[in-house]
Scaffold this motif. Sequence first.
Motif, PDB file in Angstrom:
ATOM      1  N   ARG A  33       0.834  -1.211   0.000  1.00  0.00           N
ATOM      2  CA  ARG A  33       0.000   0.000   0.000  1.00  0.00           C
ATOM      3  C   ARG A  33       0.864   1.255   0.000  1.00  0.00           C
ATOM      4  O   ARG A  33       0.582   2.215  -0.715  1.00  0.00           O
ATOM      5  N   ALA A  34       1.934   1.239   0.792  1.00  0.00           N
ATOM      6  CA  ALA A  34       2.801   2.425   0.873  1.00  0.00           C
ATOM      7  C   ALA A  34       3.500   2.699  -0.452  1.00  0.00           C
ATOM      8  O   ALA A  34       3.779   3.849  -0.794  1.00  0.00           O
ATOM      9  N   LYS A  35       3.786   1.633  -1.200  1.00  0.00           N
ATOM     10  CA  LYS A  35       4.538   1.777  -2.456  1.00  0.00           C
ATOM     11  C   LYS A  35       3.637   1.663  -3.685  1.00  0.00           C
ATOM     12  O   LYS A  35       4.147   1.533  -4.810  1.00  0.00           O
ATOM     13  N   ASN A  36       2.327   1.697  -3.491  1.00  0.00           N
ATOM     14  CA  ASN A  36       1.371   1.565  -4.603  1.00  0.00           C
ATOM     15  C   ASN A  36       1.615   0.313  -5.438  1.00  0.00           C
ATOM     16  O   ASN A  36       1.650   0.369  -6.672  1.00  0.00           O
ATOM     17  N   LEU A  37       1.776  -0.790  -4.756  1.00  0.00           N
ATOM     18  CA  LEU A  37       2.058  -2.044  -5.461  1.00  0.00           C
ATOM     19  C   LEU A  37       0.972  -3.092  -5.216  1.00  0.00           C
ATOM     20  O   LEU A  37       1.214  -4.293  -5.369  1.00  0.00           O
ATOM     21  N   ASP A  48       4.383  -7.160  -6.440  1.00  0.00           N
ATOM     22  CA  ASP A  48       5.708  -7.514  -6.946  1.00  0.00           C
ATOM     23  C   ASP A  48       6.714  -6.516  -6.353  1.00  0.00           C
ATOM     24  O   ASP A  48       6.671  -5.325  -6.675  1.00  0.00           O
ATOM     25  N   PHE A  49       7.586  -7.010  -5.490  1.00  0.00           N
ATOM     26  CA  PHE A  49       8.529  -6.137  -4.783  1.00  0.00           C
ATOM     27  C   PHE A  49       9.915  -6.130  -5.423  1.00  0.00           C
ATOM     28  O   PHE A  49      10.888  -5.709  -4.790  1.00  0.00           O
ATOM     29  N   SER A  50       9.995  -6.567  -6.681  1.00  0.00           N
ATOM     30  CA  SER A  50      11.304  -6.543  -7.364  1.00  0.00           C
ATOM     31  C   SER A  50      11.846  -5.125  -7.349  1.00  0.00           C
ATOM     32  O   SER A  50      11.112  -4.165  -7.603  1.00  0.00           O
ATOM     33  N   GLY A  51      13.127  -4.987  -7.053  1.00  0.00           N
ATOM     34  CA  GLY A  51      13.751  -3.663  -7.030  1.00  0.00           C
ATOM     35  C   GLY A  51      13.715  -3.003  -5.664  1.00  0.00           C
ATOM     36  O   GLY A  51      14.379  -1.989  -5.452  1.00  0.00           O
ATOM     37  N   LEU A  52      12.948  -3.555  -4.732  1.00  0.00           N
ATOM     38  CA  LEU A  52      12.896  -2.978  -3.383  1.00  0.00           C
ATOM     39  C   LEU A  52      13.896  -3.698  -2.471  1.00  0.00           C
ATOM     40  O   LEU A  52      14.070  -4.913  -2.562  1.00  0.00           O
ATOM     41  N   THR A  53      14.512  -2.927  -1.584  1.00  0.00           N
ATOM     42  CA  THR A  53      15.358  -3.509  -0.541  1.00  0.00           C
ATOM     43  C   THR A  53      14.661  -3.350   0.797  1.00  0.00           C
ATOM     44  O   THR A  53      14.288  -2.244   1.182  1.00  0.00           O
ATOM     45  N   PHE A  54      14.451  -4.489   1.468  1.00  0.00           N
ATOM     46  CA  PHE A  54      13.727  -4.529   2.733  1.00  0.00           C
ATOM     47  C   PHE A  54      14.726  -4.903   3.818  1.00  0.00           C
ATOM     48  O   PHE A  54      15.277  -6.010   3.808  1.00  0.00           O
ATOM     49  N   ALA A  55      14.991  -3.973   4.745  1.00  0.00           N
ATOM     50  CA  ALA A  55      15.950  -4.247   5.823  1.00  0.00           C
ATOM     51  C   ALA A  55      15.188  -4.628   7.091  1.00  0.00           C
ATOM     52  O   ALA A  55      14.220  -3.969   7.460  1.00  0.00           O
ATOM     53  N   ILE A  56      15.639  -5.701   7.726  1.00  0.00           N
ATOM     54  CA  ILE A  56      15.077  -6.114   9.016  1.00  0.00           C
ATOM     55  C   ILE A  56      16.203  -5.964  10.034  1.00  0.00           C
ATOM     56  O   ILE A  56      17.291  -6.536   9.843  1.00  0.00           O
ATOM     57  N   VAL A  57      15.950  -5.193  11.079  1.00  0.00           N
ATOM     58  CA  VAL A  57      17.042  -4.780  11.962  1.00  0.00           C
ATOM     59  C   VAL A  57      16.815  -5.233  13.397  1.00  0.00           C
ATOM     60  O   VAL A  57      15.745  -4.994  13.971  1.00  0.00           O
ATOM     61  N   GLY A  58      17.843  -5.851  13.976  1.00  0.00           N
ATOM     62  CA  GLY A  58      17.833  -6.081  15.418  1.00  0.00           C
ATOM     63  C   GLY A  58      17.864  -7.529  15.823  1.00  0.00           C
ATOM     64  O   GLY A  58      18.708  -8.297  15.352  1.00  0.00           O
ATOM     65  N   ASP A  59      16.893  -7.901  16.666  1.00  0.00           N
ATOM     66  CA  ASP A  59      16.918  -9.176  17.376  1.00  0.00           C
ATOM     67  C   ASP A  59      16.318 -10.282  16.510  1.00  0.00           C
ATOM     68  O   ASP A  59      15.285 -10.866  16.849  1.00  0.00           O
ATOM     69  N   LEU A  60      16.966 -10.573  15.388  1.00  0.00           N
ATOM     70  CA  LEU A  60      16.339 -11.483  14.411  1.00  0.00           C
ATOM     71  C   LEU A  60      16.304 -12.937  14.864  1.00  0.00           C
ATOM     72  O   LEU A  60      15.347 -13.652  14.584  1.00  0.00           O
ATOM     73  N   THR A  94      11.113 -12.235   0.211  1.00  0.00           N
ATOM     74  CA  THR A  94      11.889 -12.855  -0.876  1.00  0.00           C
ATOM     75  C   THR A  94      10.951 -13.441  -1.927  1.00  0.00           C
ATOM     76  O   THR A  94      11.192 -13.326  -3.126  1.00  0.00           O
ATOM     77  N   MET A  95       9.853 -14.053  -1.452  1.00  0.00           N
ATOM     78  CA  MET A  95       8.916 -14.655  -2.413  1.00  0.00           C
ATOM     79  C   MET A  95       8.324 -13.598  -3.353  1.00  0.00           C
ATOM     80  O   MET A  95       8.050 -13.869  -4.520  1.00  0.00           O
ATOM     81  N   LEU A  96       8.129 -12.387  -2.831  1.00  0.00           N
ATOM     82  CA  LEU A  96       7.534 -11.324  -3.648  1.00  0.00           C
ATOM     83  C   LEU A  96       8.598 -10.542  -4.414  1.00  0.00           C
ATOM     84  O   LEU A  96       8.283  -9.562  -5.081  1.00  0.00           O
ATOM     85  N   GLY A  97       9.859 -10.958  -4.308  1.00  0.00           N
ATOM     86  CA  GLY A  97      10.896 -10.393  -5.175  1.00  0.00           C
ATOM     87  C   GLY A  97      11.794  -9.361  -4.546  1.00  0.00           C
ATOM     88  O   GLY A  97      12.689  -8.828  -5.218  1.00  0.00           O
TER      89      GLY A  97
END
Length: 340
Positions: A166-170, A175-187, A201-204
């Motif tokens: 929703r935030a990226k109008n997708l 399809d999240f190809s081209g996006l970098t998603f960072a997860i930070v901290g206590d993984l 990853t499944m959405l690209g």
Amino acid sequence: MGWAHRVLSGAGGVHSGMAHPSRHHPRHLLQLRGMNADGIRSLLSAAQAHDGMKPEGAALAGRTVATLFLEDSTRTRTSFQLAARRLGAEVVDLSGVGLSTSKGETLADTARTIEAMGVDAIVVRASQAGAPHLIADSVRCGVLNAGDGRHEHPTQGLLDALALARAKNLTGTFDFSGLTFAIVGDLGASRVARSDIEIMTMLGARVLLVGPAAMVPGGMGERDGVEIERDMDRAIDQADAVQMLRVQFERHGGRGIASVREYRAGYALTVERARRMKDGAVVMHPGPMNRGLEIDDAVADGSDGLPRSIVLDQVSCGLPVRMAAIERAVGVEIDVSGRA
Ligand code: CP
């Protein structure tokens, strides 16, 4: 606006005499690992078709959903219950009540007992990884994992993906190809991280796992589309979305953190760091937050001059995602064919 619903073939819950669905039955939602992108996109499209905030009529009139939370929750429990009610289902909440497990009843027997009262779906949260799988092996009705130990939190992964789309109008493609998603901290302690890694990853998307070695074991990065980045500043230079995770003191007592000051210096999303995020990048957090530890107040709230925070959008997306998951669990599918 209400959407047309159809009962899926072979569905009918515990009263239909259908073959016993195993844990692999598609109506369960036990984990995102093992699902495919088409299945994920179909669930997200169904969720997107629900407003989530308006009553939806009686698609699930006569159906009953039980919520069995053996671990605390604010967001997940409330939104599962609201979602079931918005669809017209009855809700039985077994959370926080004195269950007969205290007398030695097994979780499998507890689940079978709940099901024998005519329940169509069981939503379960437990501190033991695999508890929802065990229940799914014991009952015929749909089982929804609301978070199991350090394993997975599949509806959180779905709602994170919906909020990002929703935030990226997708929302037209997911399809999240081209996006970098960072997860930070206590993984390492985080079931949210595991579900997010699966879905993003499944959405690209390219996924960056960010944190110290004690919290982000090297093995977590050994898969396609995932990289480990130990330097938070390098990560935020690249990220289109930064998902901050809570430090889960209740799971590890703070082992792996030398001091709060050192942790903040290395990995907190402070105002100073947030100002350096990419244009258009968004701040995320699944909640509950440790304000002042992993994230500054002003960053969490998206104060003026700082990147957009979609923390509360994530919460809002929980409702339509859980509506879609419940419908699937009881064998009723929203017809999204007329969607714009
Ligand atoms: N994000 C999440 O699972 O929050 P709750 O523990 O409040 O449900």
